[in-house]
Design an enzyme around this catalytic site. Structure first.
Site, PDB file in Angstrom:
ATOM      1  N   HIS A  18     106.728  30.836  86.344  1.00  0.00           N
ATOM      2  CA  HIS A  18     106.942  31.823  85.010  1.00  0.00           C
ATOM      3  C   HIS A  18     106.720  32.393  85.762  1.00  0.00           C
ATOM      4  O   HIS A  18     106.374  33.589  86.895  1.00  0.00           O
ATOM      5  CB  HIS A  18     105.722  31.015  84.450  1.00  0.00           C
ATOM      6  CG  HIS A  18     105.994  30.193  83.427  1.00  0.00           C
ATOM      7  ND1 HIS A  18     107.272  29.915  83.156  1.00  0.00           N
ATOM      8  CD2 HIS A  18     105.542  28.533  83.865  1.00  0.00           C
ATOM      9  CE1 HIS A  18     106.871  28.712  82.137  1.00  0.00           C
ATOM     10  NE2 HIS A  18     106.678  27.190  83.206  1.00  0.00           N
ATOM     11  N   SER A  56     100.462  23.557  83.221  1.00  0.00           N
ATOM     12  CA  SER A  56     100.921  24.595  83.810  1.00  0.00           C
ATOM     13  C   SER A  56     100.264  26.217  83.497  1.00  0.00           C
ATOM     14  O   SER A  56      98.922  25.861  82.685  1.00  0.00           O
ATOM     15  CB  SER A  56     101.834  24.849  82.306  1.00  0.00           C
ATOM     16  OG  SER A  56     103.212  25.686  82.599  1.00  0.00           O
ATOM     17  N   CYS A  76     128.923  11.805  92.103  1.00  0.00           N
ATOM     18  CA  CYS A  76     128.035  12.512  90.855  1.00  0.00           C
ATOM     19  C   CYS A  76     127.617  14.058  91.895  1.00  0.00           C
ATOM     20  O   CYS A  76     128.107  14.988  91.061  1.00  0.00           O
ATOM     21  CB  CYS A  76     127.041  11.483  90.256  1.00  0.00           C
ATOM     22  SG  CYS A  76     127.874   9.994  89.288  1.00  0.00           S
ATOM     23  N   CYS A  79     125.799   4.318  93.780  1.00  0.00           N
ATOM     24  CA  CYS A  79     125.452   4.042  95.333  1.00  0.00           C
ATOM     25  C   CYS A  79     123.663   3.450  95.226  1.00  0.00           C
ATOM     26  O   CYS A  79     123.448   3.916  96.208  1.00  0.00           O
ATOM     27  CB  CYS A  79     125.017   5.909  95.240  1.00  0.00           C
ATOM     28  SG  CYS A  79     124.135   6.451  94.559  1.00  0.00           S
TER      29      CYS A  79
END
Ligand SMILES: Cc1cc2nc3c(=O)[nH]c(=O)nc-3n(C[C@H](O)[C@H](O)[C@H](O)COP(=O)(O)OP(=O)(O)OC[C@H]3O[C@@H](n4cnc5c(N)ncnc54)[C@H](O)[C@@H]3O)c2cc1C
Ligand SMILES: Cc1cc2nc3c(=O)[nH]c(=O)nc-3n(C[C@H](O)[C@H](O)[C@H](O)COP(=O)(O)OP(=O)(O)OC[C@H]3O[C@@H](n4cnc5c(N)ncnc54)[C@H](O)[C@@H]3O)c2cc1C
Lengths: 469, 406
Positions: free
Chosen positions: A50, A332, A392, A432
């Protein structure tokens, strides 16, 4: 040996401290309950560094966030971890809110803030609904892989002499003649000083140390992850206006090219399950803000649990024992703040902050970043780099083996997933999983049924009744 | 060197495409990611394959071997352990243990198969613990690796793989608590319901789904609930103890290699094609499960043959750019393949699925003036079963319409 420091908890905070202390020539051991670093909050967040405009003036959060944001640039370069300064916007229907944030950001010392109106906003966020007339743009918000960053911090420390012990369940801590004796079921670790940053487990350790415990509150945040083919939905992190409960439900790209929607914020008992209510809340919030939401591209949901202790972080020396540092309530912006928290810990213990020459860690994250020529050279020396296992994410067998043999010696399926992205893509390891499990087993001389997903006893497969007795 | 036809994917569809193409042109190459040909069939040790093509019942593995031995008699270059990573302009980028190469192609057939829809894909709530797997993954786990996912299983979704796995698990000594299906009807083939559930007394709970998964490190159980027509939970939730959960909740064509270059259908998620299985980029063809999901490997092979022959003809400049018209469907049909046809004489088979069950109904195909150009009577049509109807194109032009006759 008696270490200078023992660090409890291998989240981003513990690993940042481990790294910093090692750089500052201290001998350090990190004791982690799980089987890898970054298995707690540090693996399940928004992956954003941030800018620092949101944290309350003069709080530890604002101080550490703004400082941490600056430190990230140099640190990621040194650690060879990708960091992308893609910026963030807070969008609003009224001007006052963004103006207030702008002022707060200025006060906190955040650079690169700008107020936007009208078209300037929609150029940055094309899918945003048109009633958001005002926005605050923060240039210095950055994307990072929170787990790769945490892993890299620990790895660099380890190749420069630090020690990391996994599966460490502390049962007793004694202090004799200025030395802490830390017991688990089969060994004793000795250290002169202790740093307790065990996240949700901070009180367990405090209790064993007979020092302060904290009133913790747990708040879950749930997310949707979207496939990389939806990556053009947003190219910048977009926040609604913040509320009492944090920064709100955002839409953001990730450093790896996926999109995240989330997190909501609900009081809970500690536990990382997702819920219908929570996921629906995220869905509704996103639908309220955007048009053309590609819900059919959702490949996964997850949740992380914020550990809070009042409104601000707690980072201090224990009042009972000055050889113990206590770190609690790192919610956070804890990821963004982690390098600054580590710096502050050095100050608390009066450690000379001059750093030693560090051996660099190897970047084994993805060979896709290399040119075709470089990749071909690698394949020539080791053909397994040309054998795709996870399609992927286009991860080769060579990369998986490199991760298995990396400095922290990861042993679980999820720890490989965090390092090289096997199973992170749209098939979620459908193709996988067994190949990766086989490689993990083979490299360690184990059987397939011995391989865990994440925690102990999370065996991926079991022995067959008939064939293996 | 320029290949006439580059086939990506060595499953039943890609192999058939390569064989057929090699009968019409010289330079054919087949690219397969795995160390062996066969695709999904390599993990299908049950029988039920080949009735259409070989007129006998084979296991998936036998079926694949039959096609592979035909393939070996042809002049086809096979690249194993080779992953086609990109389709570029008349080129395919392939990652191999000998380096990353670009293969030049006059035409390309993509027959890369499908993936399974995952827990994340259906936004399954609860803990993300070990023991929750897609059914195809468990099939591989048991048949290939000789391991089981747990000892007490629950299956979510009544797709064919789920049904087959209900039987497979039971035979392996795993207790199967039941199969949950959110819809009002089973989505698998009727023969699989009989042979895999009924014969083993495994309950099928229709209009039921999972609310959340619980467990600490491995799954310990799930809360299940009944749902209404709109899939909202109704009634009381119930706890079912299990130590593994299999998902058989749909298959999705893996078209990402097209990188949005070819037009895709929002329903099948595969390419939009004409009867030659030619996509919106004329030199790119597609067949098998990547085009639309086939219940039968035989059909995937038959489609491969069409794509193979057409691509070879295109490479030899024998497939002109015809005028194309749309094949439209009524609300009772969920999709049809092909979605377009070329205005030229000939005939082709139109494949489609009904949206819901129809008994004793006639399917009709009409031209623009509303005249019936083809029709067929069906005793029963289920959404889970692909249907076919032949269309004669002689003198046909303009859009045509497929519908269930009232
Ligand atoms: C939903 C959500 C979104 C967030 N988004 C962001 C964001 O975008 N940007 C940002 O800057 N911050 C964000 N945060 C905050 C950030 O994730 C945290 O502040 C940070 O990860 C905290 O790190 P930590 O090391 O304190 O905790 P953790 O990562 O939780 O680490 C604690 C570690 O201690 C270990 N442990 C526990 N008990 C013991 C014990 N007895 N002995 C040994 N080890 C023990 C645990 O296993 C764990 O590994 C978010 C948090 C959440 C939940
Ligand atoms: C559990 C189960 C049970 C079934 N039961 C029956 C039955 O009883 N009877 C029946 O007739 N049919 C059955 N089917 C259906 C049948 O198996 C499928 O329809 C058929 O296999 C589809 O063939 P395909 O060639 O399109 O795809 P696949 O078999 O999936 O083959 C695709 C191949 O392409 C390769 N590939 C993909 N992408 C790339 C790339 N980029 N580069 C290189 N290679 C690539 C893959 O590795 C794979 O080998 C069953 C299927 C399943 C899963």
């Amino acid at each position: 040996m008696v270490y200078d420091f023992a660090v409890f908890g291998g989240g981003v905070v513990g690993c940042a401290i481990l790294n910093k202390l090692t750089r500052c020539k201290q001998t350090v051991v990190l004791l982690e309950k799980s089987l890898d670093v970054a298995t707690g909050q540090s693996k399940a967040n928004s992956g954003l560094v941030h800018a620092g405009f949101d944290a309350k003036e003069n709080s530890l959060k604002s101080k550490f966030n703004v400082r941490g944001n600056k430190l990230f640039n140099k640190l990621c370069k040194e650690l060879k971890v990708d960091l992308k300064e893609s910026g963030a916007v807070v969008v609003s229907e009224d001007f006052e809110t963004v103006k207030r944030l702008y002022e707060r950001g200025k006060y906190n010392g955040v650079n690169g803030l700008k107020l936007l109106t009208g078209n300037e906003i929609f150029e940055k966020v094309p899918n945003l609904k048109k009633h958001f007339h005002y926005a605050l743009y923060a240039k210095t918000a950055k994307l990072v892989s929170p787990y790769l960053f945490t892993i890299a911090l620990a790895e660099e420390a380890v190749i420069n002499g630090a020690k990391v012990i996994f599966d460490f369940e502390t049962i007793k801590i004694e202090k004799r003649n200025g030395v802490f004796y830390i017991y688990n079921f089969n060994q004793i670790i000795m250290a002169k000083k202790i740093i307790n940053c065990a996240g949700y487990g901070v009180n367990e350790i405090s209790k064993l140390l007979h020092v302060e415990q904290f009133n913790l509150e747990f708040r879950r945040g749930e997310y949707f992850v979207l496939d990389k083919t939806a990556s053009d939905f947003v190219s910048i992190s977009v926040f609604p206006t913040p509320s009492k409960f944090g920064k709100g439900i955002l839409a953001t790209p990730t450093i790896d090219g996926n999109i995240l929607f989330g997190p909501n914020n609900e009081l809970c008992e500690y536990g990382t399950q997702t819920t219908h209510l929570g996921l629906n809340e995220v869905k509704q919030a996103i639908n309220k803000m955007y048009d053309n939401v590609p819900w059919n591209k959702v490949i996964r949901n997850y949740s992380g649990v914020r550990v809070s202790c009042g409104d601000d972080f707690v980072v201090k020396l224990s009042e009972v024992d000055n050889d113990v540092a206590l770190i609690a309530g790192i919610n956070s912006p804890g990821l963004s703040s982690s390098p600054a928290i580590a710096e502050f810990i050095c100050q608390l213990f009066n450690i000379d902050i001059e750093e030693k020459q560090m051996k660099k860690r190897e970047d084994y994250s993805s060979i896709k970043k290399l040119t075709i020529k470089e990749r071909n050279k690698l394949i020539e020396t080791n053909p397994s780099f040309g054998k795709i296992v996870c399609k992927c994410e286009e991860v080769s067998e060579g990369e998986i083996l490199r991760a298995i043999n990396s400095p922290l010696k990861p042993i679980t399926f999820d720890s490989i997933k965090r390092r090289v992205r096997t199973g992170m893509g749209r098939c979620q390891a459908g193709f996988c999983m067994m190949k990766v499990v086989s490689l993990l087993a083979k490299e360690q001389g184990l059987k397939l049924e011995d391989i865990f997903k994440e925690e102990k006893n999370s065996n991926i497969v079991l022995k067959d009744f008939e064939y293996d007795v | 060197m320029m290949y006439d036809v580059v086939v990506i994917g060595g499953g039943p569809s890609g192999m058939a495409a390569a064989i057929r193409a090699s009968e019409f042109c010289q330079k054919v190459v087949l690219i397969e990611r795995e160390p062996r040909l066969g695709g999904i069939l390599n993990q299908c040790i049950h029988n039920g394959f080949g009735l259409k093509i070989f007129k006998e019942e084979l296991t998936g593995v036998e079926y694949a071997q039959r096609i592979e031995s035909r393939l070996k008699q042809q002049n086809i270059e096979v690249l194993l352990n080779s992953y086609a990573s990109k389709i570029l302009d008349h080129k395919v980028e392939v990652i191999t243990q000998h380096g990353i190469k670009q293969i030049k192609a006059k035409t390309i057939i993509f027959a890369g198969g499908c993936r399974e829809r995952t827990a994340g894909g259906i936004s399954l709530a609860g803990k993300r613990v070990a023991g929750v797997y897609t059914a195809g993954l468990v099939q591989k786990m048991i048949n290939y690796y000789g391991k089981i996912p747990g000892k007490k299983a629950l299956i979510l979704g009544s797709g064919d793989i789920g049904l087959i796995m209900a039987r497979r698990l039971t035979l392996q000594g795993v207790k199967v608590e039941g199969v949950l299906e959110i819809q009002k009807s089973c989505s698998g083939l009727r023969r699989n319901i009989t042979q895999c559930l009924d014969d083993f007394n495994i309950p099928l709970l229709l209009s039921h789904t999972i609310k959340r998964v619980v467990g600490k490190d491995r799954i310990e159980g799930v809360f299940i609930s009944k749902v209404d027509e709109n899939f909202n939970f109704v009634g009381e939730e119930k706890f079912v103890e299990c130590d593994c959960l299999l998902l058989s909740v749909g298959l999705i064509p893996e078209t990402e290699i097209f990188n949005n270059q070819v037009e895709l259908s929002s329903i099948t998620k595969g390419a939009v094609v004409n009867e030659f299985r030619q996509t919106s980029i004329p030199y790119i063809f597609s067949s098998g499960n990547v085009l639309h999901i086939h219940d039968l490997a035989d059909n995937a092979s038959i489609e491969g043959e069409i794509a193979g022959e057409s691509a070879a003809k295109y490479a030899n400049s024998k497939l002109p750019n015809f005028e194309m018209c749309n094949i439209e469907i009524s609300k009772d049909i969920s999709y049809c393949v092909p979605q377009r046809y070329c205005v030229c004489d000939g005939e082709f088979m139109l494949y489609f699925r009904a949206k819901k069950r129809f008994d004793k109904k006639k399917i009709v195909v009409k031209n623009e003036s509303g005249n019936v150009i083809s029709s067929k009577f069906y005793l029963a049509m289920l959404p889970g079963e692909m249907q076919e109807i032949k269309i004669n194109k002689n003198n046909l032009s303009g859009n045509i319409y497929l519908e269930v006759e009232e």
